[in-house]
Design a protein around this motif. Structure first.
Motif, mmCIF file in Angstrom:
data_model
loop_
_atom_site.group_PDB
_atom_site.id
_atom_site.type_symbol
_atom_site.label_atom_id
_atom_site.label_comp_id
_atom_site.label_asym_id
_atom_site.label_seq_id
_atom_site.Cartn_x
_atom_site.Cartn_y
_atom_site.Cartn_z
ATOM 1 N N GLU A 8 -1.124 7.105 -3.652
ATOM 2 C CA GLU A 8 -0.809 5.930 -4.451
ATOM 3 C C GLU A 8 -1.667 5.819 -5.711
ATOM 4 O OE1 GLU A 8 -0.991 2.295 -2.253
ATOM 5 O OE2 GLU A 8 -0.651 1.037 -4.013
ATOM 6 N N PHE A 9 -2.983 5.967 -5.546
ATOM 7 C CA PHE A 9 -3.838 5.732 -6.711
ATOM 8 C C PHE A 9 -3.746 6.884 -7.711
ATOM 9 C CE2 PHE A 9 -5.311 2.973 -3.348
ATOM 10 C CZ PHE A 9 -5.237 1.762 -4.005
ATOM 11 N N VAL A 90 6.466 -3.141 -14.666
ATOM 12 C CA VAL A 90 7.424 -2.390 -13.855
ATOM 13 C C VAL A 90 6.955 -2.316 -12.398
ATOM 14 C CG1 VAL A 90 8.589 -0.180 -13.524
ATOM 15 C CG2 VAL A 90 8.049 -0.969 -15.849
ATOM 16 N N GLY A 91 7.786 -2.796 -11.490
ATOM 17 C CA GLY A 91 7.591 -2.552 -10.068
ATOM 18 C C GLY A 91 8.393 -1.326 -9.696
ATOM 19 N N LEU A 92 7.693 -0.328 -9.161
ATOM 20 C CA LEU A 92 8.297 0.992 -8.985
ATOM 21 C C LEU A 92 8.280 1.382 -7.513
ATOM 22 C CD1 LEU A 92 9.311 3.627 -10.318
ATOM 23 C CD2 LEU A 92 6.928 4.241 -10.715
ATOM 24 N N GLY A 93 9.464 1.544 -6.920
ATOM 25 C CA GLY A 93 9.579 2.078 -5.570
ATOM 26 C C GLY A 93 10.077 3.507 -5.642
ATOM 27 N N ILE A 94 9.331 4.437 -5.057
ATOM 28 C CA ILE A 94 9.704 5.858 -5.147
ATOM 29 C C ILE A 94 9.460 6.575 -3.821
ATOM 30 C CG2 ILE A 94 9.517 6.305 -7.627
ATOM 31 C CD1 ILE A 94 6.608 6.905 -7.299
ATOM 32 N N GLY A 124 2.067 -2.818 -13.749
ATOM 33 C CA GLY A 124 3.092 -2.526 -12.760
ATOM 34 C C GLY A 124 2.549 -2.434 -11.360
ATOM 35 N N ASP A 125 3.377 -1.888 -10.507
ATOM 36 C CA ASP A 125 3.087 -1.812 -9.074
ATOM 37 C C ASP A 125 3.859 -0.616 -8.544
ATOM 38 O OD1 ASP A 125 2.369 -2.702 -6.393
ATOM 39 O OD2 ASP A 125 4.420 -3.411 -6.202
ATOM 40 N N VAL A 126 3.239 0.166 -7.679
ATOM 41 C CA VAL A 126 3.907 1.334 -7.109
ATOM 42 C C VAL A 126 3.931 1.212 -5.598
ATOM 43 C CG1 VAL A 126 3.835 3.824 -6.827
ATOM 44 C CG2 VAL A 126 3.184 2.820 -9.009
ATOM 45 N N THR A 127 5.092 1.445 -5.017
ATOM 46 C CA THR A 127 5.194 1.435 -3.562
ATOM 47 C C THR A 127 6.166 2.520 -3.131
ATOM 48 O OG1 THR A 127 5.427 -0.010 -1.642
ATOM 49 C CG2 THR A 127 7.079 -0.238 -3.357
ATOM 50 N N ARG A 128 6.092 2.862 -1.865
ATOM 51 C CA ARG A 128 6.954 3.911 -1.362
ATOM 52 C C ARG A 128 8.304 3.334 -0.929
ATOM 53 N NH1 ARG A 128 4.976 8.162 3.205
ATOM 54 N NH2 ARG A 128 6.968 9.163 3.666
ATOM 55 N N CYS A 129 9.374 4.050 -1.232
ATOM 56 C CA CYS A 129 10.712 3.589 -0.884
ATOM 57 C C CYS A 129 11.607 4.813 -0.725
ATOM 58 C CB CYS A 129 11.239 2.684 -2.005
ATOM 59 S SG CYS A 129 12.808 1.890 -1.626
ATOM 60 N N VAL A 133 13.669 2.524 -6.784
ATOM 61 C CA VAL A 133 13.929 1.119 -7.093
ATOM 62 C C VAL A 133 13.039 0.717 -8.263
ATOM 63 C CG1 VAL A 133 13.729 -1.256 -6.258
ATOM 64 C CG2 VAL A 133 14.507 0.543 -4.708
#
Lengths: 315, 315
Positions: A8-9, A90-94, A124-129, A133
């Motif tokens: 993540e980081f 940007v909120g980023l789901g990847i 922004g924000d990064v999360t797993r998806c 998204v």
């Protein structure tokens, strides 16, 4: 190498390392929140969610295209208020198996589209998806102008559009039909689906020219003009003969044996601007008069009233 | 009745009809963008993406809980800059078969959590998605104060926390273990997972008290203090004996036979605030001193240096 390899980081550092900060950003990525200058004291804010499979397909669009499109549709919303976009977050789901090249291209797409208006990605924000998204929020500044809403249209005024109409719908139809893209015009239509070109500067320009109502065409011109009609308590009459059909739209219609004007009138996602001006306005060539405001309600075209011919996400 | 029965515009109208607008919202839902007052001329902005299955489960949390939690984690980010939250905008992805009652509860959760700080939902976007996806962006105003970033910690200062620690992790562990919730304390731990209670007002209060660095604890205290250590170029020493373990956390640990302090030190999602103050600060009882800043790097607890003991979305 994939997103999962980096963690993540690592992903956050990689993204922020590719993004220059614009003049309005007083505190960029890396803290709990960003800080953006709004000299006006009123911030214009718009948000959209873009989902893989629904708003874009990774086999039809590159990461770069998706980044530009996702930024564009939010920046256009801000411009449609008469404001100058200053920043997006940007909120980023990847997915963990997303190739880093795709993420880099997406990041560059966001940055480059913002740069066309002097804006930047402030945070922004990064999360797993499992799918890609994108939650994009754009901010803008009115520089002392009043916001141009949907409710200011009055009988006797004229309706004008600026920017492309029908390109995105034509390109999408070509891709869905698996049609050949063996001419520059057809390729431009497909490019129109992948990457809209909203006329950002025309938003503040329309405000300066005295526009009393405005929006960006995201769901289809007739449906979106219906929003102005409803919010303003007026009827909008559209003259179908007033439109110039773009060469790519005409070429795609010929290829698929359909009426190009349908895409122009009901195709979404080009993010052209539609605005209502006083009858005596002198519009520059960037605006094309396509209708007028009268008493009544709804949208009239070809003498018929239009129900809801555009896009409904749940229908 | 489901979301699909109502259609996109019906859903939008239903949502906006349940949401009162706060004082800062100059133009609410219904246009291309909202407009929010920022008297300060600098807007604080933070965004997060929340995904069903990853950040919440519909069988573990009600719609109302999810709305409150989604709003809370973004409002807390704004408070952690020392700002007062003014508004949020929400990108909402929902399945067509989502019951309207769930959507209504979600909407009320957003509205009620915002109302606790005088903020409101100024706008949003609705789209169809197979799972519930929430892209939440919060805005805030600094009222002339400097933002409290992560980089202002200096050797000799003290570290203090305000708000709950370990509740969300304890509640999640109880739910995952299928443990009984047959006491008020255990029920409160589970409620702590479903709905955090960030100490919003303590953000601006810390800024007034002279905090030189601050963040909200979203990934776990030790990991988040590591962000302050890295951004400030200092070492943070945490005294584990300085913490008061909440009764619900202690009860959950007893139930599951584990060490409650682990949840306190590494559990995320409570959105407590952690701040660094000058050594001579006189803190009200809402803040608890739990460590100090020294020269060096990283985070030290029990005399050992901590690697990365919190949450990584890709690991």
């Amino acid at each position: 190498m994939t997103v999962g390899d980096l963690g993540e980081f690592g992903v956050v550092n990689r993204i922020t390392g590719r993004l220059p900060q614009g003049a309005a950003v007083m505190l960029g990525p890396g803290d709990d929140a960003a800080m953006v200058g709004v000299p006006d004291g009123r911030v214009v804010v718009s948000t959209d969610l873009l989902l893989e499979g629904r708003h874009f397909r990774r086999d039809w669009s590159s990461g770069y295209d998706v980044g530009r499109k996702a930024a564009a549709q939010n920046l256009a919303d801000v411009a449609a208020m008469g404001a100058v976009p200053t920043a997006i977050v940007v909120g980023l789901g990847i997915p963990a198996d997303l190739p880093l090249e795709w993420l880099d291209a997406l990041t560059d797409g966001f940055g480059d589209e913002c740069a066309t208006v002097g804006a930047s990605v402030a945070g922004g924000d990064v999360t797993r998806c499992d799918l890609v998204v994108l939650g994009v929020t754009a901010l803008g500044d009115l520089a002392g102008r009043d916001p141009v809403t949907r409710s200011g249209a009055r009988p006797g005024q004229v309706v004008a559009v600026s920017g492309r109409l029908g390109y995105a719908a034509a390109g999408w139809a070509l891709l869905e039909a698996g049609a050949p893209q063996d001419s520059p015009a057809l390729q431009e239509a497909v490019a129109g689906h992948r990457r809209p070109c909203p006329p950002y500067a025309m938003g503040p320009q329309a405000a300066e020219l005295g526009a009393s109502a405005m929006l960006d065409v995201s769901d289809g011109l007739l449906q979106d003009l219906g929003h102005i009609a409803a919010a303003s308590g007026v009827r909008v009459e559209v003259d179908p003969q007033a439109f110039t059909v773009g060469e790519p739209v005409a070429a795609a219609a010929k290829e698929l044996g359909t009426d190009p004007l349908e895409w122009v009138l009901t195709g979404g996602e080009d993010h052209a601007l539609a605005a209502v001006f006083p009858a005596n306005v002198r519009l520059p060539a960037t605006w094309q008069v396509v209708g007028r405001v009268v008493e009544g309600d709804g949208v009239l075209v070809y003498g018929r009233e239009i129900g809801q011919p555009g896009w409904d996400h749940f229908r």
